[in-house]
Design a protein around this motif. Sequence first.
Motif, short mmCIF file in Angstrom:
data_model
loop_
_atom_site.label_atom_id
_atom_site.label_comp_id
_atom_site.label_asym_id
_atom_site.label_seq_id
_atom_site.Cartn_x
_atom_site.Cartn_y
_atom_site.Cartn_z
N THR A 158 -34.14 -9.18 -39.79
CA THR A 158 -32.83 -8.90 -40.38
C THR A 158 -33.01 -8.66 -41.88
O THR A 158 -33.86 -9.32 -42.50
N PRO A 159 -32.21 -7.77 -42.47
CA PRO A 159 -32.43 -7.46 -43.89
C PRO A 159 -31.79 -8.48 -44.84
O PRO A 159 -31.97 -8.38 -46.05
N VAL A 160 -31.01 -9.43 -44.28
CA VAL A 160 -30.31 -10.41 -45.12
C VAL A 160 -30.52 -11.80 -44.52
O VAL A 160 -31.13 -11.94 -43.46
N THR A 218 -23.14 -11.75 -38.14
CA THR A 218 -22.73 -10.52 -37.44
C THR A 218 -23.95 -9.82 -36.84
O THR A 218 -23.92 -9.37 -35.69
N ILE A 219 -25.03 -9.77 -37.60
CA ILE A 219 -26.26 -9.14 -37.07
C ILE A 219 -26.80 -9.97 -35.91
O ILE A 219 -27.18 -9.44 -34.86
N LEU A 220 -26.78 -11.30 -36.07
CA LEU A 220 -27.31 -12.18 -35.02
C LEU A 220 -26.54 -12.03 -33.71
O LEU A 220 -27.11 -12.08 -32.62
N MET A 221 -25.22 -11.85 -33.81
CA MET A 221 -24.39 -11.74 -32.60
C MET A 221 -24.29 -10.30 -32.10
O MET A 221 -23.66 -10.04 -31.09
N SER A 222 -24.88 -9.37 -32.83
CA SER A 222 -24.84 -7.96 -32.41
C SER A 222 -25.92 -7.72 -31.36
O SER A 222 -26.67 -8.63 -30.99
N ASP A 223 -26.04 -6.48 -30.90
CA ASP A 223 -27.07 -6.14 -29.92
C ASP A 223 -28.45 -6.59 -30.40
O ASP A 223 -29.30 -6.93 -29.59
N MET A 269 -38.38 -4.17 -32.63
CA MET A 269 -37.49 -4.60 -33.73
C MET A 269 -38.10 -4.20 -35.07
O MET A 269 -39.30 -3.99 -35.18
N ASN A 270 -37.24 -4.10 -36.08
CA ASN A 270 -37.70 -3.85 -37.45
C ASN A 270 -38.09 -5.17 -38.11
O ASN A 270 -37.65 -6.24 -37.69
N GLY A 271 -38.88 -5.07 -39.18
CA GLY A 271 -39.14 -6.23 -40.03
C GLY A 271 -38.67 -5.92 -41.44
O GLY A 271 -38.76 -4.77 -41.89
N TYR A 272 -38.14 -6.94 -42.10
CA TYR A 272 -37.66 -6.76 -43.48
C TYR A 272 -38.19 -7.89 -44.36
O TYR A 272 -38.20 -9.05 -43.93
N GLY A 273 -38.58 -7.57 -45.58
CA GLY A 273 -38.93 -8.62 -46.53
C GLY A 273 -37.68 -9.41 -46.90
O GLY A 273 -37.76 -10.53 -47.38
N PHE A 313 -40.07 -2.56 -42.50
CA PHE A 313 -41.03 -2.11 -41.48
C PHE A 313 -40.21 -1.63 -40.29
O PHE A 313 -39.60 -2.44 -39.59
N LYS A 314 -40.19 -0.31 -40.08
CA LYS A 314 -39.32 0.24 -39.03
C LYS A 314 -40.13 0.49 -37.77
O LYS A 314 -41.17 1.14 -37.80
N THR A 315 -39.62 -0.02 -36.66
CA THR A 315 -40.33 0.13 -35.39
C THR A 315 -40.46 1.60 -34.99
O THR A 315 -39.51 2.36 -35.11
N ILE A 358 -40.49 1.31 -48.71
CA ILE A 358 -39.90 0.46 -49.74
C ILE A 358 -38.63 1.12 -50.28
O ILE A 358 -38.49 2.34 -50.22
N GLN A 359 -37.73 0.29 -50.77
CA GLN A 359 -36.63 0.77 -51.60
C GLN A 359 -36.99 0.34 -53.02
O GLN A 359 -37.54 -0.76 -53.21
N VAL A 360 -36.71 1.18 -53.98
CA VAL A 360 -37.12 0.92 -55.35
C VAL A 360 -35.91 0.97 -56.28
O VAL A 360 -35.10 1.89 -56.20
N PRO A 395 -27.74 -0.49 -50.45
CA PRO A 395 -27.35 0.66 -49.62
C PRO A 395 -28.41 1.76 -49.67
O PRO A 395 -28.94 2.08 -50.75
N HIS A 396 -28.71 2.30 -48.49
CA HIS A 396 -29.73 3.36 -48.45
C HIS A 396 -29.31 4.58 -49.26
O HIS A 396 -30.16 5.29 -49.81
N GLY A 397 -27.99 4.86 -49.30
CA GLY A 397 -27.51 6.01 -50.04
C GLY A 397 -27.88 5.92 -51.52
O GLY A 397 -28.20 6.94 -52.15
N VAL A 435 -17.83 -7.19 -48.02
CA VAL A 435 -17.94 -5.73 -48.11
C VAL A 435 -19.01 -5.19 -47.16
O VAL A 435 -18.76 -4.27 -46.37
N GLN A 436 -20.20 -5.77 -47.22
CA GLN A 436 -21.30 -5.21 -46.42
C GLN A 436 -21.15 -5.51 -44.92
O GLN A 436 -21.37 -4.62 -44.10
N PRO A 437 -20.74 -6.74 -44.53
CA PRO A 437 -20.49 -6.92 -43.09
C PRO A 437 -19.38 -6.00 -42.59
O PRO A 437 -19.41 -5.54 -41.43
#
Length: 503
Positions: free
Chosen positions: A129-131, A176-181, A191-195, A215-217, A260-262, A283-285, A423-425
């Motif tokens: 999870t990213p958070v 929310t992420i935990l209870m999601s798919d 699954m993805n991995g996030y620092g 780390f995207k699967t 990475i995001q920078v 945000p990726h944007g 905001v983010q959830p």
Amino acid sequence: MAKTTLTTSGGAPVPSNNTSETAGPRGPVLMQDYQLLEKLAHQNRERIPERTVHAKGWGLQGKFTVTKDITKYTCAKLFSKVGNSCEVLSRWSTVAGEQGAADAERDVRGFSLKFYTEDGNWDMVGNNTPVFFVRDAYKFPDFIHTQKRHPKTNLRSPEAMFDFWAAQPECVHQVTILMSDRGIPVNPAHMNGYGSHTYSMWNAQGERVWVKFHFKTQQGHKHYTNAEAETLIGKTRESYQEDLVNMIETGNHPKWTFYIQVMPEKDAETAGFNPFDLTKVWPHGDYPLIEVGELEMNQVPENYWSHVENAAYSPSNKVPGIGYSPDKMLQARVFSYADAHRYRLGTHYEALPANAPKSDVHHYHKDGSMRFFPPQTGHVDAYYEPNQYAEAAVADPSVAEPPLAISGDADRYVQEDADADYVQPRALYAEVMDQGERDRLHHNMAAAMGPCSESVTERWLAVLKRVHPDYEAGVRRALKEAGDVNAVPVTDETPQHANEPAK
Ligand code: NDP
Ligand code: HEM
């Protein structure tokens, strides 16, 4: 081929490994049958404390290869050239369950990678999870207590989990992420991995940037529903280990793309959100993913105990060119992991095969448990520093991190803007998920909350309402469908969250 002779641990040949030495054919065992005593004594010492969290885990060995040039961000030797590679040890885990827990349980998954670089070990100790649930380390032990067993019933307690979460609006993003798919991945390959935390990198010119690791699967996301997981657990509790061993044995090596995001160092002051808050993503944007390399896991370790159970990951393992950030949770983790390893594995845990760097090691730490390796200071008489010996190990100031400007009064700062936690959830719920995902989220959460008291249920529903009214209504509906009598409508009298500043 002749069989190998069984020996004592002292190396002497053993006459029998299945018949005790007794006084007469029916008599009691003689105390001098030391090999029997030794065998039983060893069995009694085959366990060490399990990890206080992330006790159930699965690991593979593999390789990381750099595919894109990021030398403008980091001087880490691993990233100095496209095509560079290093060995990697992965360990994935669930957080709350004990060592014997079923693999396909709903939980956050740990995503740990040990990169054996030419400049020492770099550990990426992240999650899928990213958070995270909380943003201050004071809250971590209490949070974990709510995930573990109740002191009296010795059962997991949804009442404790949702009571704690309802008092911490910052956790609603992660819950929310935990209870999601994504709460029950089919196995770690899907699954993805996030620092998760913000880290830093610095380049050869000494310029620092803030970074996030992703780390995207390459296998695609795949998840079980609650019903599928229940059926599976009825058949096997070890589905992840089975899948991973099968994948490797059939040459189907799981891969991830590392991005990475920078964020430029100065942007942290003007980003509009706190980039060091672990409950938020970037945000990726605004901060697009930048490709770095590929991770391929291709081998089952020969011995689970020595390579997966003995693996000691720590965010404090970093290499020149990669650094920390002011994230308060990260600062606490820098202390906590090595401390846990010294307790669980022993003083010199870093000399164990899973943890030993593949590069040279020279330090002046002396003696203590597990000190079986020779002095590593470059000279036999140099067991202290400074010393007179030219060959002895000395520090290299050129690897120092560039100075970090810090200002402000020492104090205890509570998050200033609780609205920001929603905001983010809200974006995840309303913009990223489709209606099918939202429906499953409602039902997964209702299933997890089912046994909660009315007051905890209502306090949590009030948190969801602040994320999005449809979220609260959906979970309330799902609770009613499940026959939960506590699900009554939220009113203006519904209690505020304990940690939220009064408006
Ligand atoms: P984007 O649309 O660019 O990104 C959405 C992200 O959400 C993707 O990375 C996707 O991962 C991920 N995602 C999809 N479903 C789920 C789920 N059930 N649980 C967790 N992640 C999921 O939007 P933004 O960057 O603006 O972010 C919008 C929201 O997306 C955030 O508020 C956050 O909740 C969530 N998110 C953002 C991430 C980030 O680093 N920016 C990372 C992960 C989630 P994938 O591409 O692997 O399918
Ligand atoms: C394991 C503490 C937050 C990911 C552990 C362990 C401790 C710990 C003590 C057991 C280590 C061991 O015995 O080997 C903490 C503290 C935290 C925190 C104090 C907050 C202040 C996090 C966060 C993440 C995370 C935010 C992810 C981003 C992990 C993982 C493991 C772990 C993946 C298992 C490592 C392995 O595979 O061996 N944590 N943790 N933790 N933690 Fe944390």
